[in-house]
Write a protein that holds these residues in place. Structure first.
Motif, PDB file in Angstrom:
ATOM      1  N   ASP A   1      26.981   7.469  14.561  1.00 20.83           N
ATOM      2  CA  ASP A   1      29.121   7.490  14.745  1.00 20.83           C
ATOM      3  C   ASP A   1      29.062   6.898  13.316  1.00 20.83           C
ATOM      4  O   ASP A   1      30.220   7.710  12.922  1.00 20.83           O
ATOM      5  CB  ASP A   1      29.033   7.453  15.907  1.00 20.83           C
ATOM      6  N   LEU A   2      28.639   5.938  13.429  1.00 22.25           N
ATOM      7  CA  LEU A   2      29.627   5.204  11.401  1.00 22.25           C
ATOM      8  C   LEU A   2      28.707   5.688  11.028  1.00 22.25           C
ATOM      9  O   LEU A   2      29.994   5.981   9.550  1.00 22.25           O
ATOM     10  CB  LEU A   2      28.800   3.742  11.978  1.00 22.25           C
ATOM     11  N   LEU A   3      27.332   6.503  10.803  1.00 25.89           N
ATOM     12  CA  LEU A   3      27.096   7.537   9.023  1.00 25.89           C
ATOM     13  C   LEU A   3      27.616   8.781   9.331  1.00 25.89           C
ATOM     14  O   LEU A   3      28.153   9.635   9.155  1.00 25.89           O
ATOM     15  CB  LEU A   3      25.884   7.025   9.405  1.00 25.89           C
ATOM     16  N   GLY A   4      28.476   9.640  10.918  1.00 29.18           N
ATOM     17  CA  GLY A   4      28.822  10.637  10.451  1.00 29.18           C
ATOM     18  C   GLY A   4      28.032  11.481  10.429  1.00 29.18           C
ATOM     19  O   GLY A   4      27.890  12.924  10.094  1.00 29.18           O
ATOM     20  N   ILE A   5      26.443  11.347  11.432  1.00 26.89           N
ATOM     21  CA  ILE A   5      26.006  12.443  11.791  1.00 26.89           C
ATOM     22  C   ILE A   5      25.381  12.815  12.900  1.00 26.89           C
ATOM     23  O   ILE A   5      25.592  11.296  13.737  1.00 26.89           O
ATOM     24  CB  ILE A   5      24.500  11.775  10.478  1.00 26.89           C
ATOM     25  N   SER A   6      24.757  13.764  13.389  1.00 25.99           N
ATOM     26  CA  SER A   6      24.582  13.922  14.878  1.00 25.99           C
ATOM     27  C   SER A   6      23.399  13.065  15.058  1.00 25.99           C
ATOM     28  O   SER A   6      22.823  12.186  15.258  1.00 25.99           O
ATOM     29  CB  SER A   6      24.008  15.455  15.042  1.00 25.99           C
ATOM     30  N   HIS A   7      23.814  12.775  16.692  1.00 22.09           N
ATOM     31  CA  HIS A   7      22.550  11.245  17.573  1.00 22.09           C
ATOM     32  C   HIS A   7      21.455  12.028  17.297  1.00 22.09           C
ATOM     33  O   HIS A   7      20.063  10.803  16.832  1.00 22.09           O
ATOM     34  CB  HIS A   7      22.748  11.387  18.875  1.00 22.09           C
TER      35      HIS A   7
END
Length: 208
Positions: free
Chosen positions: A153-159
């Protein structure tokens, strides 16, 4: 951070937005170590300036922190943006690819963080040889206690992408340390006790 920590941050943030400067100072105190840890093993010079820039940016953007978003995650997101700007300066304006380039290549020379034992020093230098995005992910995991989903979430990518990245980052870290370890025994000691060495380092970083 625990739920109680989140609630303390939420209360301080609300008071700060209402003009309570002491609440703002308390928020800084609660998260300054995390910001310092974020920069210390990446930036060889000017760490204090980057920390200051991060909190100035936080002051400017405090109204944008959404309800339910952890303040620490927001602050570390700001620090990441500051780091990206710093990397462009190191590369003399060239856009840096954090998926490929490492801090060891962008800012050559040994880390300025002084580890207390050989395992610490090997781990720190190994991290600096990873692509920046992988270094960030591992340091957030080991030093800030964030799980893969929170880091995603912090880096803006999917889990799912983050879970794959964490696996790959650990593989790359072992390979990087294998290249520079003084002996096989040191490498095995560092890899086998990675969680413990990382925990010890966390206590030495950020003024903790």
């Amino acid at each position: 951070m625990t739920r109680d920590d989140w609630q303390v941050d939420a209360s301080l943030l609300e008071a700060w937005r209402d003009g309570d400067t002491e609440a703002g100072a308390a928020l800084f105190d609660r998260h300054s170590d995390a910001v310092a840890r974020f920069f210390e093993n990446k930036v060889r010079e000017g760490t204090d300036d980057l920390i200051q820039q991060t909190f100035l940016r936080l002051i400017e953007g405090r109204a944008r922190i959404r309800e339910g978003v952890a303040v620490r995650a927001f602050v570390l997101g700001v620090a990441r943006n500051i780091l990206r700007e710093h990397l462009r300066k190191l590369a003399r304006g060239r856009e840096v690819d954090p998926e490929v380039e490492s801090m060891a290549a962008l800012a050559p020379g040994p880390t300025t963080v002084v580890g207390r034992c050989r395992e610490h020093r090997l781990l720190l230098e190994g991290l600096r040889r990873l692509p920046v995005s992988h270094q960030i992910a591992l340091e957030l995991f080991y030093w800030e206690g964030l799980n893969a989903n929170q880091i995603a979430d912090l880096l803006g990518i999917s889990h799912s992408a983050m879970r794959s990245r964490m696996t790959r980052a650990r593989e790359l870290l072992r390979a990087a340390m294998a290249e520079i370890a003084e002996s096989r025994e040191l490498l095995e000691s560092t890899v086998d006790g990675l969680d413990g060495w990382a925990a010890q380092l966390r206590g030495q970083l950020g003024g903790s």
